[in-house]
Design a protein around this motif. Structure first.
Motif, PDB file in Angstrom:
ATOM      1  N   HIS A 101      46.378  32.048  44.748  1.00 10.74           N
ATOM      2  CA  HIS A 101      46.119  33.436  45.108  1.00 10.74           C
ATOM      3  C   HIS A 101      47.402  33.948  45.727  1.00 10.74           C
ATOM      4  O   HIS A 101      47.825  33.472  46.754  1.00 10.74           O
TER       5      HIS A 101
ATOM      6  N   ARG B  20      48.507  37.285  46.411  1.00 12.63           N
ATOM      7  CA  ARG B  20      48.570  38.504  47.234  1.00 12.63           C
ATOM      8  C   ARG B  20      49.829  39.315  46.970  1.00 12.63           C
ATOM      9  O   ARG B  20      50.550  39.661  47.881  1.00 12.63           O
ATOM     10  N   LEU B  21      50.115  39.578  45.730  1.00  9.32           N
ATOM     11  CA  LEU B  21      51.361  40.253  45.424  1.00  9.32           C
ATOM     12  C   LEU B  21      51.152  41.613  44.815  1.00  9.32           C
ATOM     13  O   LEU B  21      52.077  42.227  44.356  1.00  9.32           O
TER      14      LEU B  21
ATOM     15  N   GLU C 218      44.480  40.122  39.375  1.00 11.46           N
ATOM     16  CA  GLU C 218      44.142  38.734  39.096  1.00 11.46           C
ATOM     17  C   GLU C 218      42.827  38.714  38.312  1.00 11.46           C
ATOM     18  O   GLU C 218      41.794  39.145  38.806  1.00 11.46           O
TER      19      GLU C 218
ATOM     20  N   ASN D   6      59.121  34.003  40.874  1.00 14.29           N
ATOM     21  CA  ASN D   6      58.959  35.440  41.141  1.00 14.29           C
ATOM     22  C   ASN D   6      59.540  36.295  40.028  1.00 14.29           C
ATOM     23  O   ASN D   6      58.948  37.298  39.636  1.00 14.29           O
TER      24      ASN D   6
ATOM     25  N   GLN E 284      63.333  43.600  47.066  1.00 17.92           N
ATOM     26  CA  GLN E 284      62.003  43.633  47.640  1.00 17.92           C
ATOM     27  C   GLN E 284      61.231  44.877  47.175  1.00 17.92           C
ATOM     28  O   GLN E 284      60.111  44.786  46.691  1.00 17.92           O
TER      29      GLN E 284
ATOM     30  N   ARG F  51      60.602  44.919  43.416  1.00 15.74           N
ATOM     31  CA  ARG F  51      59.520  44.015  43.025  1.00 15.74           C
ATOM     32  C   ARG F  51      58.166  44.685  43.239  1.00 15.74           C
ATOM     33  O   ARG F  51      57.278  44.623  42.404  1.00 15.74           O
ATOM     34  N   ARG F  52      58.025  45.364  44.371  1.00 17.54           N
ATOM     35  CA  ARG F  52      56.756  46.052  44.625  1.00 17.54           C
ATOM     36  C   ARG F  52      56.498  47.154  43.602  1.00 17.54           C
ATOM     37  O   ARG F  52      55.384  47.370  43.171  1.00 17.54           O
ATOM     38  N   LEU F  53      57.559  47.858  43.258  1.00 18.26           N
ATOM     39  CA  LEU F  53      57.379  48.954  42.297  1.00 18.26           C
ATOM     40  C   LEU F  53      57.045  48.414  40.909  1.00 18.26           C
ATOM     41  O   LEU F  53      56.248  48.985  40.177  1.00 18.26           O
TER      42      LEU F  53
ATOM     43  N   ARG G 121      55.369  45.728  40.276  1.00 23.72           N
ATOM     44  CA  ARG G 121      53.973  45.291  40.262  1.00 23.72           C
ATOM     45  C   ARG G 121      53.049  46.492  40.126  1.00 23.72           C
ATOM     46  O   ARG G 121      52.053  46.465  39.419  1.00 23.72           O
ATOM     47  N   LEU G 122      53.414  47.545  40.847  1.00 26.57           N
ATOM     48  CA  LEU G 122      52.612  48.773  40.809  1.00 26.57           C
ATOM     49  C   LEU G 122      52.577  49.347  39.389  1.00 26.57           C
ATOM     50  O   LEU G 122      51.516  49.650  38.850  1.00 26.57           O
TER      51      LEU G 122
ATOM     52  N   ARG H  54      50.874  47.106  36.637  1.00 25.58           N
ATOM     53  CA  ARG H  54      49.412  47.140  36.663  1.00 25.58           C
ATOM     54  C   ARG H  54      48.845  48.262  35.813  1.00 25.58           C
ATOM     55  O   ARG H  54      47.767  48.154  35.250  1.00 25.58           O
TER      56      ARG H  54
END
Lengths: 251, 251
Positions: free
Chosen positions: A82, A84-85, A89, A121, A202, A205-207, A209-210, A213
């Motif tokens: 898991h 949490r990124l 899932e 990653n 950093q 990476r968040r962008l 994932r956003l 999705r």
């Protein structure tokens, strides 16, 4: 069925052969190996492949996951943990349904990380979603080929049961398209000062994932890139009408 | 859960270890071996058992299948072939349901034959039903441990266990939060000239669909709003470091 099974840096040749066998028993044949061990295909791989030597021998070799998925419209990574990124899932059955639905419009991939540590990653950055196999919380470590067998089985089972999904309005953006978008985004955020040039990873990476999705289609990606171009520091006020956004879906 | 996994005359020690591992990942521990190869447990079995050495070492040894199932209320044999023997042939999901239902009142067993030839006629005589894994008609030969993995997985799924989802890193954005974001987005796109002021609805509808699909959390929405603020026409270059984007997920 254009579903690619990708093993990233598999370290045990036996697992590669066993994965080929697991795939073939469920009717799949597209095996891609990212940096397999030297001497591939090893005698141990051939022995464990058993009657699936053809799948093993036809495996495509690639130098990176990015290369292996460049033309894919959906990439799902197998993950034991898991994380949490901010990556969706899925359970194996949902994963199978999504892969089958997306495979109707082009290549899709199911990606497995290296045995000991799973996907890196940088590899996760290329995944639209993760699939996690619900397992014994006290010992959840499936063998690589066992995980391939289980997910291939669910794909085979789901082929009988998937709903007819309407054809997409526009083909899905490929990983390659998405990379071009992320480069564009990073350039614009850099110029605006939003991105810390010393440590852009950093936030990027968040962008990723956003936006991964949301799995944009080609039209949507064109809109996003149009917005970036219109907002880039230094771009004057222009008339952006006639961009793909106006291409006619009724209000 | 008193479900016994019985391997009859397994010929490859590696398969015994891999079967133990497959069982344990799905929460099962009762392994019975009918006439395993001499020298059991072999180093190859121990290596493939990995973190399931405890299951391997606790395996019960029996001289015949009859002994191994003497106290069982339901015995289902795994069979690759359609045998036309007058024994009921179940699919894996039905098999799992029947085993679980019967396990409520006492021991039950899932039985696997030797690798090359499967269950003998005498062994089939002890089975109440067979389970057959639907597979590629051109190559349906699953590895023994792969078959154990798949049937153990179906048993676990039938128990109704669900994935423990980790708590979200940040609460999901509410509809209200999203509305504020969309207003902000529309204002910025208006100012940049990207939005046709005469007919903004079309593009905004598309963008709503795109961002609604991704279901951002509060942190992610803050990042998106930070980006909008940094890119809004007229905003000077500022130092945006310290925004929620930098809040510490390790790279």
């Amino acid at each position: 069925m254009p579903i690619r099974f990708i093993l990233c840096e598999p370290s045990h040749p036996g697992n590669i052969g066993a994965a080929a066998r697991a795939m073939k028993t469920m009717g799949f044949s597209q095996l891609v190996l990212v940096n397999p061990p030297e001497g591939h295909p090893d005698p141990a791989a051939r022995a464990r492949a058993s009657g699936a030597l053809d799948v093993l021998e036809a495996a495509t070799l690639r130098g990176s996951l990015a290369e292996a998925v460049a033309d894919c419209g959906l990439v799902i990574g197998a993950s034991a943990r898991h994380r949490r990124l901010g990556i969706a899932e899925l359970e194996p059955r949902e994963c199978a349904q999504q892969l089958l639905a997306a495979a109707a419009s082009g290549p899709v991939a199911l990606v497995f990380g290296t045995e000991r540590s799973g996907l890196s990653n940088a590899q996760l950055d290329l995944c639209h979603a993760l699939v996690s196999i619900p397992a014994n919380p006290e010992y959840s470590s499936l063998n690589l080929a066992a995980a391939v067998q289980l997910l291939a089985w669910e794909l085979r089972e789901a082929q009988g049961t998937t709903l007819d999904t309407p054809p997409a309005e526009s083909p899905p953006a490929t990983i390659e398209d998405m990379e071009i978008f992320y480069e564009h985004l990073q350039r614009v955020l850099d110029a605006s000062g939003f991105l810390d040039p010393g440590n852009p990873r950093q936030l990027m990476r968040r962008l990723r994932r956003l936006f991964n999705r949301t799995r944009p289609d080609q039209n949507e990606l064109n809109i996003l890139r149009g917005i970036l171009a219109s907002l880039a520091p230094g771009s004057g006020r222009r008339d952006w009408r006639g961009m793909p956004a106006d291409d006619g879906e009724s209000p």
